[in-house]
Design a protein around this motif. Structure first.
Motif, mmCIF file in Angstrom:
data_model
loop_
_atom_site.group_PDB
_atom_site.id
_atom_site.type_symbol
_atom_site.label_atom_id
_atom_site.label_comp_id
_atom_site.label_asym_id
_atom_site.label_seq_id
_atom_site.Cartn_x
_atom_site.Cartn_y
_atom_site.Cartn_z
ATOM 1 N N ILE A 4 1.102 -0.997 0.205
ATOM 2 C CA ILE A 4 0.262 0.344 0.398
ATOM 3 C C ILE A 4 0.699 1.202 0.393
ATOM 4 O O ILE A 4 0.704 2.151 -0.506
ATOM 5 N N GLN A 5 1.900 1.423 1.011
ATOM 6 C CA GLN A 5 2.961 2.011 0.574
ATOM 7 C C GLN A 5 3.943 2.138 -0.245
ATOM 8 O O GLN A 5 3.568 3.441 -0.733
ATOM 9 N N LYS A 6 3.890 1.461 -1.218
ATOM 10 C CA LYS A 6 4.193 1.505 -2.346
ATOM 11 C C LYS A 6 3.328 2.181 -3.527
ATOM 12 O O LYS A 6 4.019 3.444 -4.372
ATOM 13 N N ILE A 7 1.937 2.029 -3.121
ATOM 14 C CA ILE A 7 0.742 2.519 -4.849
ATOM 15 C C ILE A 7 0.958 3.490 -3.919
ATOM 16 O O ILE A 7 0.955 4.157 -5.182
ATOM 17 N N SER A 8 0.938 4.404 -2.712
ATOM 18 C CA SER A 8 0.678 5.672 -2.887
ATOM 19 C C SER A 8 2.419 6.063 -2.832
ATOM 20 O O SER A 8 1.702 7.427 -3.362
ATOM 21 N N LEU A 9 3.540 5.902 -2.867
ATOM 22 C CA LEU A 9 4.482 6.774 -3.271
ATOM 23 C C LEU A 9 4.396 6.450 -5.057
ATOM 24 O O LEU A 9 4.542 8.257 -5.673
ATOM 25 N N ILE A 10 4.370 5.719 -5.623
ATOM 26 C CA ILE A 10 4.236 5.223 -7.047
ATOM 27 C C ILE A 10 2.946 6.339 -7.522
ATOM 28 O O ILE A 10 3.603 7.257 -8.576
ATOM 29 N N ALA A 11 1.376 6.780 -6.911
ATOM 30 C CA ALA A 11 0.872 7.340 -7.312
ATOM 31 C C ALA A 11 1.323 9.332 -6.730
ATOM 32 O O ALA A 11 1.462 10.152 -8.075
ATOM 33 N N SER A 12 1.864 9.521 -5.873
ATOM 34 C CA SER A 12 2.616 10.909 -5.888
ATOM 35 C C SER A 12 3.124 11.107 -6.566
ATOM 36 O O SER A 12 3.390 12.247 -6.939
ATOM 37 N N GLU A 13 3.919 10.471 -7.104
ATOM 38 C CA GLU A 13 5.988 10.732 -8.016
ATOM 39 C C GLU A 13 4.791 10.965 -9.359
ATOM 40 O O GLU A 13 5.530 11.546 -10.363
ATOM 41 N N LEU A 14 3.490 10.380 -9.784
ATOM 42 C CA LEU A 14 3.073 10.514 -11.287
ATOM 43 C C LEU A 14 2.334 11.259 -10.895
ATOM 44 O O LEU A 14 1.512 11.485 -11.958
ATOM 45 N N LYS A 15 1.884 11.898 -9.928
ATOM 46 C CA LYS A 15 0.757 13.011 -9.738
ATOM 47 C C LYS A 15 -0.324 12.368 -10.766
ATOM 48 O O LYS A 15 -0.474 13.006 -11.186
ATOM 49 N N THR A 16 -1.096 10.796 -10.192
ATOM 50 C CA THR A 16 -2.187 9.897 -10.866
ATOM 51 C C THR A 16 -2.627 9.833 -9.349
ATOM 52 O O THR A 16 -2.187 9.604 -8.054
ATOM 53 N N THR A 17 -2.968 8.867 -9.436
ATOM 54 C CA THR A 17 -4.180 8.153 -8.389
ATOM 55 C C THR A 17 -4.283 7.234 -7.994
ATOM 56 O O THR A 17 -3.773 6.270 -9.083
ATOM 57 N N LYS A 18 -4.395 6.247 -7.021
ATOM 58 C CA LYS A 18 -4.165 5.512 -6.399
ATOM 59 C C LYS A 18 -4.699 3.844 -7.432
ATOM 60 O O LYS A 18 -3.990 3.006 -7.023
ATOM 61 N N LYS A 19 -5.795 4.635 -7.419
ATOM 62 C CA LYS A 19 -6.658 3.720 -8.461
ATOM 63 C C LYS A 19 -6.168 3.703 -9.782
ATOM 64 O O LYS A 19 -5.932 2.138 -10.396
ATOM 65 N N LYS A 20 -5.525 4.708 -10.656
ATOM 66 C CA LYS A 20 -5.269 4.283 -12.069
ATOM 67 C C LYS A 20 -3.998 3.521 -11.508
ATOM 68 O O LYS A 20 -3.429 3.057 -12.677
ATOM 69 N N VAL A 21 -2.904 3.857 -10.110
ATOM 70 C CA VAL A 21 -1.435 2.506 -10.412
ATOM 71 C C VAL A 21 -1.759 1.297 -10.518
ATOM 72 O O VAL A 21 -1.385 1.139 -10.944
ATOM 73 N N ILE A 22 -2.915 1.358 -10.140
ATOM 74 C CA ILE A 22 -3.568 -0.280 -9.582
ATOM 75 C C ILE A 22 -4.131 -0.483 -10.630
ATOM 76 O O ILE A 22 -4.226 -1.960 -11.129
ATOM 77 N N GLU A 23 -4.448 -0.393 -11.329
ATOM 78 C CA GLU A 23 -5.633 -0.104 -12.383
ATOM 79 C C GLU A 23 -4.348 -0.256 -13.712
ATOM 80 O O GLU A 23 -4.585 -1.829 -14.852
ATOM 81 N N ASN A 24 -3.679 0.542 -13.982
ATOM 82 C CA ASN A 24 -2.166 0.124 -14.737
ATOM 83 C C ASN A 24 -1.723 -0.752 -14.585
ATOM 84 O O ASN A 24 -0.911 -1.310 -15.259
ATOM 85 N N ALA A 25 -1.183 -1.370 -13.764
ATOM 86 C CA ALA A 25 -0.574 -2.049 -12.950
ATOM 87 C C ALA A 25 -1.191 -4.056 -13.236
ATOM 88 O O ALA A 25 -0.751 -4.431 -13.629
ATOM 89 N N VAL A 26 -2.367 -3.447 -13.189
ATOM 90 C CA VAL A 26 -2.986 -4.832 -13.449
ATOM 91 C C VAL A 26 -3.324 -5.011 -15.297
ATOM 92 O O VAL A 26 -3.400 -6.278 -15.715
#
Length: 85
Positions: free
Chosen positions: A14-36
């Motif tokens: 969860i922390q990694k998802i949050s970090l990636i989202a803040s780095e990419l200036k996007t939502t955690k939802k988008k990070v998870i969707e793109n990863a899947v």
């Protein structure tokens, strides 16, 4: 249409998802969707998942059509007889 997904995930992930989202200036939802989507694309190209085999294979049976029909009719008749008593 979006749906809600509930899952227990390790706190570190969860922390990694949050970090990636803040780095990419996007939502955690988008990070998870793109990863899947990327993961599905990767394993799809490698041929590890055969969608047709998974879906069409459900109809492979050891019994004939007649045997399936007869067992269904028999179960129905037994239920009707039981309720008539």
């Amino acid at each position: 249409m979006d749906k809600i997904l509930s899952a227990r995930i390790d706190e570190e992930i969860i922390q990694k998802i949050s970090l990636i989202a803040s780095e990419l200036k996007t939502t955690k939802k988008k990070v998870i969707e793109n990863a899947v989507l990327e993961y599905a694309d990767k394993i799809g190209k490698e041929g590890q998942i055969d969608i047709l085999e998974m879906t069409l294979g459900a109809w492979n049976r050891d019994e004939t059509v007649e045997e399936t029909i007869n067992s269904a009719k028999s179960a129905f008749k037994q239920t009707m007889v039981r309720h008539q008593r």
